[in-house]
Design a protein around this motif. Structure first.
Motif, PDB file in Angstrom:
ATOM      1  N   VAL A 241      32.168  -7.586  37.241  1.00  0.00           N
ATOM      2  CA  VAL A 241      31.609  -8.028  38.526  1.00  0.00           C
ATOM      3  C   VAL A 241      31.869  -6.950  39.559  1.00  0.00           C
ATOM      4  O   VAL A 241      33.006  -6.490  39.726  1.00  0.00           O
ATOM      5  N   LEU A 242      30.803  -6.542  40.254  1.00  0.00           N
ATOM      6  CA  LEU A 242      30.878  -5.490  41.261  1.00  0.00           C
ATOM      7  C   LEU A 242      30.291  -5.985  42.578  1.00  0.00           C
ATOM      8  O   LEU A 242      29.524  -6.957  42.592  1.00  0.00           O
ATOM      9  N   PRO A 243      30.606  -5.321  43.696  1.00  0.00           N
ATOM     10  CA  PRO A 243      30.180  -5.850  45.005  1.00  0.00           C
ATOM     11  C   PRO A 243      28.680  -5.891  45.237  1.00  0.00           C
ATOM     12  O   PRO A 243      28.168  -6.873  45.780  1.00  0.00           O
ATOM     13  N   ASP A 244      27.944  -4.835  44.872  1.00  0.00           N
ATOM     14  CA  ASP A 244      26.534  -4.789  45.246  1.00  0.00           C
ATOM     15  C   ASP A 244      25.725  -4.016  44.216  1.00  0.00           C
ATOM     16  O   ASP A 244      26.254  -3.516  43.217  1.00  0.00           O
ATOM     17  N   LYS A 245      24.425  -3.945  44.476  1.00  0.00           N
ATOM     18  CA  LYS A 245      23.497  -3.305  43.542  1.00  0.00           C
ATOM     19  C   LYS A 245      23.812  -1.827  43.344  1.00  0.00           C
ATOM     20  O   LYS A 245      23.656  -1.301  42.241  1.00  0.00           O
ATOM     21  N   ARG A 246      24.260  -1.143  44.404  1.00  0.00           N
ATOM     22  CA  ARG A 246      24.565   0.281  44.253  1.00  0.00           C
ATOM     23  C   ARG A 246      25.681   0.492  43.255  1.00  0.00           C
ATOM     24  O   ARG A 246      25.632   1.411  42.438  1.00  0.00           O
ATOM     25  N   GLU A 319      36.708  -3.642  43.195  1.00  0.00           N
ATOM     26  CA  GLU A 319      36.774  -3.745  44.658  1.00  0.00           C
ATOM     27  C   GLU A 319      36.837  -5.208  45.086  1.00  0.00           C
ATOM     28  O   GLU A 319      35.946  -5.732  45.771  1.00  0.00           O
ATOM     29  N   ASP A 320      37.914  -5.886  44.676  1.00  0.00           N
ATOM     30  CA  ASP A 320      38.025  -7.325  44.925  1.00  0.00           C
ATOM     31  C   ASP A 320      38.120  -7.669  46.399  1.00  0.00           C
ATOM     32  O   ASP A 320      37.875  -8.814  46.784  1.00  0.00           O
ATOM     33  N   GLY A 321      38.454  -6.716  47.268  1.00  0.00           N
ATOM     34  CA  GLY A 321      38.535  -6.998  48.692  1.00  0.00           C
ATOM     35  C   GLY A 321      37.222  -6.881  49.426  1.00  0.00           C
ATOM     36  O   GLY A 321      37.168  -7.134  50.638  1.00  0.00           O
ATOM     37  N   ASP A 322      36.146  -6.513  48.746  1.00  0.00           N
ATOM     38  CA  ASP A 322      34.853  -6.361  49.406  1.00  0.00           C
ATOM     39  C   ASP A 322      34.316  -7.719  49.863  1.00  0.00           C
ATOM     40  O   ASP A 322      34.428  -8.723  49.152  1.00  0.00           O
ATOM     41  N   ASP A 323      33.725  -7.734  51.060  1.00  0.00           N
ATOM     42  CA  ASP A 323      33.190  -8.983  51.610  1.00  0.00           C
ATOM     43  C   ASP A 323      32.122  -9.596  50.710  1.00  0.00           C
ATOM     44  O   ASP A 323      31.948 -10.820  50.696  1.00  0.00           O
ATOM     45  N   ALA A 333      34.864 -19.998  46.442  1.00  0.00           N
ATOM     46  CA  ALA A 333      35.798 -19.333  45.528  1.00  0.00           C
ATOM     47  C   ALA A 333      35.416 -17.863  45.388  1.00  0.00           C
ATOM     48  O   ALA A 333      34.273 -17.534  45.050  1.00  0.00           O
ATOM     49  N   ALA A 334      36.354 -16.956  45.619  1.00  0.00           N
ATOM     50  CA  ALA A 334      36.104 -15.527  45.502  1.00  0.00           C
ATOM     51  C   ALA A 334      35.960 -15.138  44.034  1.00  0.00           C
ATOM     52  O   ALA A 334      36.537 -15.772  43.140  1.00  0.00           O
ATOM     53  N   ALA A 335      35.189 -14.083  43.777  1.00  0.00           N
ATOM     54  CA  ALA A 335      34.924 -13.665  42.401  1.00  0.00           C
ATOM     55  C   ALA A 335      36.206 -13.306  41.661  1.00  0.00           C
ATOM     56  O   ALA A 335      36.360 -13.617  40.475  1.00  0.00           O
ATOM     57  N   GLY A 535      31.078   0.670  53.178  1.00  0.00           N
ATOM     58  CA  GLY A 535      30.472   0.109  51.989  1.00  0.00           C
ATOM     59  C   GLY A 535      29.085   0.623  51.693  1.00  0.00           C
ATOM     60  O   GLY A 535      28.548   0.366  50.608  1.00  0.00           O
ATOM     61  N   ALA A 536      28.470   1.353  52.622  1.00  0.00           N
ATOM     62  CA  ALA A 536      27.110   1.865  52.433  1.00  0.00           C
ATOM     63  C   ALA A 536      27.091   3.377  52.252  1.00  0.00           C
ATOM     64  O   ALA A 536      26.047   4.006  52.381  1.00  0.00           O
TER      65      ALA A 536
END
Length: 722
Positions: A241-246, A319-323, A333-335, A535-536
């Motif tokens: 599991v990752l924060p975003d598409k990038r 990156e579990d701390g990513d929003d 529940a957080a990922a 994050g970008a």
């Protein structure tokens, strides 16, 4: 219809099960001969209906109405969606059972493992199973389901997913990515235990160097690729599991570089991508590929934590701390926490990794639940860029240039670095000028309609409210009557404009959700200024020549408990894109940020900061050293929910904080005459967290059954308190 929950089973021990009458009434369809009762969980919002109901299975639906399928049933006066959880011969209900009206699809989309996980998540965070299943099972897409109808649903061995015969090139690639872990203490042992079928739990601090997506480069994606290949080669399922598409794109490129390929509708592959941005059809198709065990590896964003992977042996959260990994919908529940719970339920290995370190991850280490995997200090220093903090003390000798938003020292460093490559400029706020104030008395400029903050979208734009969108063309200060504005916070758009004037002839690129070109994945390795929000930041082959982290004081000015760790996480994530100090890479932190996070960045020691933060929270009885619940809403409703929690009367360490009024801006309401909502915080020792969640869920069920007025929102482990 009846309830059949484990929570009330004790009251039924002496009651004989009711046999099902198999004779059909005149004109009614016959029921199934074997196991005629279906245990169904319904998609219903009220908390008091979060239970299992019994329905009869018509004989015509006997073959299709199997555990895991979607069904339509009658509940009251309406047709309701649901999932069959099990089939049984008897029921504890002494009345007449309703029949299943329709089997929506014979696809068993809800596996037993995911059903158990959904129930556990709902119980731990005082939610309902229906809420969790909406996150876990994507909406049905008939065309995608029809295209995959040839897949074997009733495979006698669902854990035996097809495995390609490895070719020499793929084996060589796997060996190369596996060597990535030799840089970390405990890294080789982690791979060995995963390969041997063990369930190790690790908190991994990745080395800086997110440069190119090839395994030979020491890159976080290479490390994740090695973990995935190791587990899959041992015949184990993998979820990453990752924060975003990038980030998903970056990991996919790393996996492709090892000889793997992504499974699509037209071509088979070794892994699938499960992400909401892909659209309904590709997302459901990827879900079915994992369900049918066509692949062993699933990579994706937040909802991929619930993927129906057969024979699950490894779960990873990056990156579990990513929003983006904090679930914004009930039960919130957080990922990271979902994956940790799933690893315990299914006996899978668990790895949480990042360039920084969250306090929650540090708590896993402190409790002994997980082990640390990190590189030695000399290895970290050789991989990291040189970091310098440009505080007001540091710049005292600079003269007038020290007070500028881009001090002379930062301008000089950027000018020199542009000779060798691109320079990254991180700005904590998006937009042009998101916050403005009166130029005379410095009072905050507020919207005359809803009293929200005013901002400017462009150089000549009209002040606009960031809440209701009202254009305040004739704005005047309520304090002094002045009509001129000054900037309070400068966004990425205005920063890019100022840098364009400061560095004439140098291309300026913007990356962010509100930027003209959106979020950029990559930029070319040529001289340019890249302005990005946290994050970008786009990737550059070979790394940035330098990075300027502007407005450092803004990043640590929040009153949240997570302000320091979040700031360091964002800074380290951007600094990891810069070349090592041996290649001339330099990072400048500009501004007077809090001392602790500033020192953590300069020393490149996010783990040390997390450890100190955790020690302070243990001493002060703050999360995650304790478990808390936030109950917010109308005062009477909050009071009623809290009053039914028995822990308040029975446990000496139970603490009630509040109620306190919440400002109107949290409800985004324009009606200032409404009574302010309140928040009550409940605090218990970690060992009593499960009981607190259970009692809050029961209180919400009572509220729902009684149809009590007002509004209430309950959050366990709320992000703003962590």
């Amino acid at each position: 219809m009846t309830k059949d929950s484990a929570g009330e089973q004790d009251t039924l021990l002496d009651v004989p099960a009711t046999p099902v009458r198999r004779r059909a009434a005149r004109g009614a369809a016959a029921i199934a001969a074997a196991a005629p009762v279906a245990r169904v969980t319904l998609d219903l919002a009220p908390a008091h209906l979060d239970r299992i109901f019994d329905y009869l299975v018509p004989e015509s639906m006997d073959a299709a109405a199997q555990p895991g399928v979607r069904v339509k049933v009658r509940f009251g006066s309406q047709d309701v969606d649901g999932y069959v959880l099990a089939r049984a011969d008897t029921t504890s209900h002494d009345g007449t059972l309703q029949r299943i009206r329709r089997v929506v699809s014979d696809e068993r989309v809800l596996t037993p493992e995911v059903a158990v996980l959904a129930r556990a998540v709902a119980d731990r965070w005082s939610g309902t199973m229906a809420d969790v299943l909406r996150l876990a099972v994507p909406p049905r897409h008939a065309r995608a389901e029809l295209a995959g109808a040839g897949a074997a649903v009733d495979d006698p061995d669902p854990g035996a997913a097809p495995v390609r015969t490895p070719d020499p090139d793929a084996v060589s690639a796997q060996d190369r990515v596996a060597r990535h872990w030799e840089l970390y203490r405990g890294g080789a042992a982690l791979l060995q235990r995963i390969s041997a079928g063990g369930d190790p739990r690790a908190v991994w601090t990745a080395l800086p160097g997110r440069t190119v997506a090839i395994p030979e480069v020491e890159d976080w994606a290479a490390g994740l690729a090695a973990l995935a290949r190791t587990a899959a080669s041992a015949g184990r399922g993998v979820i990453v599991v990752l924060p975003d598409k990038r980030d998903v794109d970056h990991l996919a490129r790393a996996l492709d570089a090892t000889g793997w390929s992504c499974c699509t509708a037209r071509t088979p592959g070794d892994y699938v991508r499960l992400e909401a941005d892909a659209g309904p059809s590709p997302r459901y198709r990827s879900f079915l590929s994992a369900l049918h065990a066509d692949v062993r590896v699933v990579i994706g964003t937040r909802a991929a934590a619930y993927a129906p992977v057969a024979g699950l042996g490894l779960v990873v959260c990056w990156e579990d701390g990513d929003d983006s990994l904090a679930e914004p919908r009930a039960p919130y529940a957080a990922a990271r926490d979902v994956l940790a719970l799933r690893s315990e339920l299914e006996g899978a290995a668990f790895v949480v990794g990042s360039h920084g370190r969250t306090v929650s991850a540090q708590a896993l280490l402190a409790s002994g639940w997980a082990r640390e995997v990190s590189a030695a200090r000399d290895v970290v220093r050789s991989s990291a860029p040189r970091v310098r903090a440009l505080t007001s003390t540091e710049l005292a000798s600079e003269g007038a240039g020290a007070a500028a938003r881009l001090p002379t020292a930062a301008w000089r460093t950027a000018r020199q670095a542009l000779v060798d490559g691109p320079v990254l400029v991180q700005v904590p706020r998006a937009g042009y000028i998101p916050v403005v104030a009166c130029s005379r008395c410095r009072a905050s400029a507020q919207c005359p309609r809803c009293h929200g903050p005013l901002g400017l979208a462009g150089q000549r734009s009209t002040p606009q409210c960031s809440w209701c969108g009202h254009l305040a063309a004739g704005w005047r200060c309520d304090e002094c009557g002045n009509d001129a504005l000054r900037s309070v916070r400068v966004g990425s758009g205005r920063t890019a404009e100022e840098l364009g004037r400061a560095f004439p002839g140098v291309p300026v690129r913007q990356s962010g959700a509100s930027a003209p070109g959106g979020v950029l994945s990559r930029v070319e390795a040529r001289p340019a200024l890249v302005v990005a929000t946290p994050g970008a930041e786009p990737v550059v082959d070979g790394g940035y020549a330098a990075a300027l982290l502007l407005d450092a004081a803004v990043s640590t000015a929040s009153v949240r408990l997570t302000a320091a760790e979040r700031a360091v996480g964002r800074w380290v994530g951007a600094a990891s894109l810069v070349r090592p100090a041996s290649d001339g890479g330099v990072v400048l932190l500009v501004g007077d940020a809090a001392p602790a996070p500033t020192n953590a960045l300069v020393r490149w020691d996010p783990a040390g900061l997390a450890d100190r933060e955790l020690a302070e929270r243990v001493e002060l009885s703050l999360p995650p050293a304790v478990r808390i619940a936030s109950v917010s809403g109308d005062r009477e409703a909050v009071s009623a929910v809290v009053s039914r929690v028995a822990l308040a009367r029975e446990h000496a360490d139970f603490v009630v904080l509040g109620p306190v009024e919440i400002e109107h801006d949290e409800r985004r309401t324009t009606d200032r005459t409404l009574a302010r909502p309140v928040r009550t915080v409940l605090r218990v020792p970690v060992g009593e967290g499960g009981r607190l969640a259970k009692e809050l869920a029961a209180s919400l069920a009572v509220r729902s059954a009684r149809r009590e007025g007002g509004s209430v929102r309950v959050r366990l482990d709320p992000e703003e308190m962590l």
